[in-house]
Design a protein around this motif. Structure first.
Motif, short mmCIF file in Angstrom:
data_model
loop_
_atom_site.label_atom_id
_atom_site.label_comp_id
_atom_site.label_asym_id
_atom_site.label_seq_id
_atom_site.Cartn_x
_atom_site.Cartn_y
_atom_site.Cartn_z
N LYS A 9 45.32 25.55 50.00
CA LYS A 9 44.99 26.76 50.76
C LYS A 9 44.47 27.79 49.76
N GLU A 47 39.19 32.52 54.22
CA GLU A 47 40.31 31.62 53.87
C GLU A 47 39.93 30.19 54.21
N VAL A 49 41.72 26.14 54.25
CA VAL A 49 42.88 25.27 54.12
C VAL A 49 42.44 23.83 54.35
N LEU A 459 50.70 22.55 57.55
CA LEU A 459 49.81 23.17 56.58
C LEU A 459 50.61 23.71 55.39
N VAL A 463 48.88 30.20 58.53
CA VAL A 463 47.52 30.73 58.65
C VAL A 463 47.53 31.79 59.75
#
Length: 482
Positions: A9, A47, A49, A459, A463
């Motif tokens: 991430k 961002e 991931v 994850l 997020v």
């Protein structure tokens, strides 16, 4: 064999960078999610991931059973058919739906919807079969969507493609959709509920009543301390009987039933539900009236009163569940109101300790009756409304991130939890039929896990998408050559 998979991430605004290593089995199929947040005004990447999911054992089992069924198939006339005797096929545990042994031909697949939730529990590929957490967003596998839904995204057909060894699916969410914080990405049967696909993992039994006793229809079964309880009656006297069974029997027919209690009251009262307190007392409900009996069958005073029965106004007894020293009783006075639940101390069923309301955006119970059970392993209540069971954290009567979303069940099922396999279990029960119609000396019981996910990805960290972001999620499914 085990291989290593890197999950990453990176936040391009804050400089945050996370990298973790996941251990994955060496298999011929693997799926990877790439999630990207963009600034809605500038289009700049904020961002990114990347993380690999696990494929559920249910999907592997479907593949195994599909191959086995193809070998056993006799014909493809009006759908795939197996024409052999049932007992021959039963040993293969093949997925069937109908008595005529037709293959399942309807219903969504376990990988039909991509769903984002806030569940942050560790991945458990060996046991995990239920989608959990608050739903933040979703998208149909091959569905495009344009509209005002605050959770739904759309398949980006221009960027998606399918090749023999690689499926590349891209999904987009606009600024108004999927806003919130999520950490799990699921592939599931449906976007907002758990539903069992076919009958994988089910066990079918037939249970016999003790000699001289009959089962009673339309009353929930109960699971207490690993045993299964039914409401029945003594055939000659019509007195209410509570029948108990040990389910730890490796047989298709169970005849080990015992009479837990024979009550000094007849079934003609129209009792709708029963509960067993920790001290062995038995409570029966009929409409808005509550009755109490000792295990010896004699009537007892309702705690806090000098009467053996107590009437409650409104819809109080649609939900009656005992959780240790707490008793939960619904207290709606009108079915159009939100669910309201009174909590009592088991020694005083007159004066509630507190009252809490579950708003209809959590459980939509408008003009519906509801019932409830207690699952001690997780300290949760189950609330059954209009064909769905909701799992509610007892401490706050709210939905926690560890709680599965609504689940399709039967209103007369017992719900329990297997802490070893980490699965919710539904025990369905129906009246057996014989040559002359209903046979109330027997009960057909189906024990099955609740819900089946197709895959899940935890994850590296949560997020968070806001209304200032658009979001793109790419799913790459790699299939080794065969």
């Amino acid at each position: 064999m085990i291989r290593q998979s890197k999950a990453t991430k990176r936040n391009f605004l804050t400089g945050e960078a996370i990298e973790i290593i996941k251990e994955k089995p060496l298999k011929a199929v693997r799926g990877v999610h790439t999630i990207e947040l963009f600034d809605a005004l500038t289009g700049k990447l904020v961002e990114r991931v990347e993380s690999e999911n696990f494929i559920s054992k249910v999907m592997e089992e479907l593949q195994r059973q599909a191959a086995l069924f193809a070998f056993l198939t006799d014909s493809i006339e009006y759908g795939i058919k197996y024409n052999g005797p049932l007992y021959d096929l039963a040993r293969y545990d093949v997925v069937f739906k109908n008595p005529d042994m037709s293959w399942i031909t309807s219903g969504n697949f376990p990988m039909s919807w991509l769903v984002l939730t806030d569940y942050d529990g560790p991945e458990d590929p060996e046991n995990e079969i239920i989608m959990r957490g608050r739903i933040i967003g979703y998208a149909g596998r091959y569905s495009t969507y344009v509209g005002s839904d605050t959770k739904q995204g759309t398949l980006n057909t221009a960027e998606s493609f399918i090749e023999p060894q690689h499926i590349h699916l891209v999904y987009d969410w606009p600024t108004h959709a999927a806003n919130g914080t999520f950490q799990s990405v699921y592939w599931n049967y449906d976007y907002d509920k758990n539903a069992s696909f076919a009958v994988i993992g089910k066990k079918s039994l037939q249970i016999s009543a003790p000699n001289g006793y009959l089962f009673v229809d339309y009353v929930q079964a109960k699971v207490k301390n690993g045993k299964l309880y039914f409401m029945g009656k003594e055939a000659q006297t019509n007195k209410v009987a509570i029948l108990v069974y040990d389910l730890n029997v490796q047989a298709r027919t169970i005849t080990n039933g015992q009479v837990y209690a024979l009550l000094n009251t007849t079934i003609s009262y129209g009792y709708e539900n029963f509960e067993i307190a920790p001290n062995g007392d038995i409570y029966l409900t009929s409409g808005s009236t509550l009755y109490c009996f000792g295990q010896n069958g004699s009537p007892k005073n309702i705690p806090g009163t000098s009467q053996t029965s107590r009437s409650y106004s409104g819809f109080l007894l649609d939900l009656f569940a005992i959780a240790g020293q707490d008793v939960y009783i619904e207290s709606r006075t009108n079915s159009r109101n939100d669910i309201q639940i009174n909590r009592y101390n088991i020694n005083d069923l007159v004066n509630p300790v507190d009252v809490k309301t579950i708003p209809r955006e959590k459980i939509y119970a408008y003009e519906y009756y509801c019932s409830g059970q207690y699952i001690p392993d997780l300290d949760m209540l189950t609330i059954y409304v209009n064909g769905y069971t909701y799992f509610v954290g007892r401490s706050t009567l709210d939905f926690s991130k560890d709680t599965p979303v609504r689940t399709v069940t039967s209103g007369y099922s017992a719900i329990t939890y297997d802490p070893t396999k980490k699965q919710f279990i539904e025990i369905q029960q129906t009246t057996s039929t014989g040559p002359s119609g209903n046979d109330y000396t027997k009960r057909d019981v189906t024990i099955r896990p609740l819900g089946f996910i197709g895959a899940r990805n935890l994850l590296p960290s949560p997020v968070t998408k806001t209304s200032t972001n658009t979001m793109k999620l790419t799913y790459d499914l790699y299939i080794d050559s065969f």
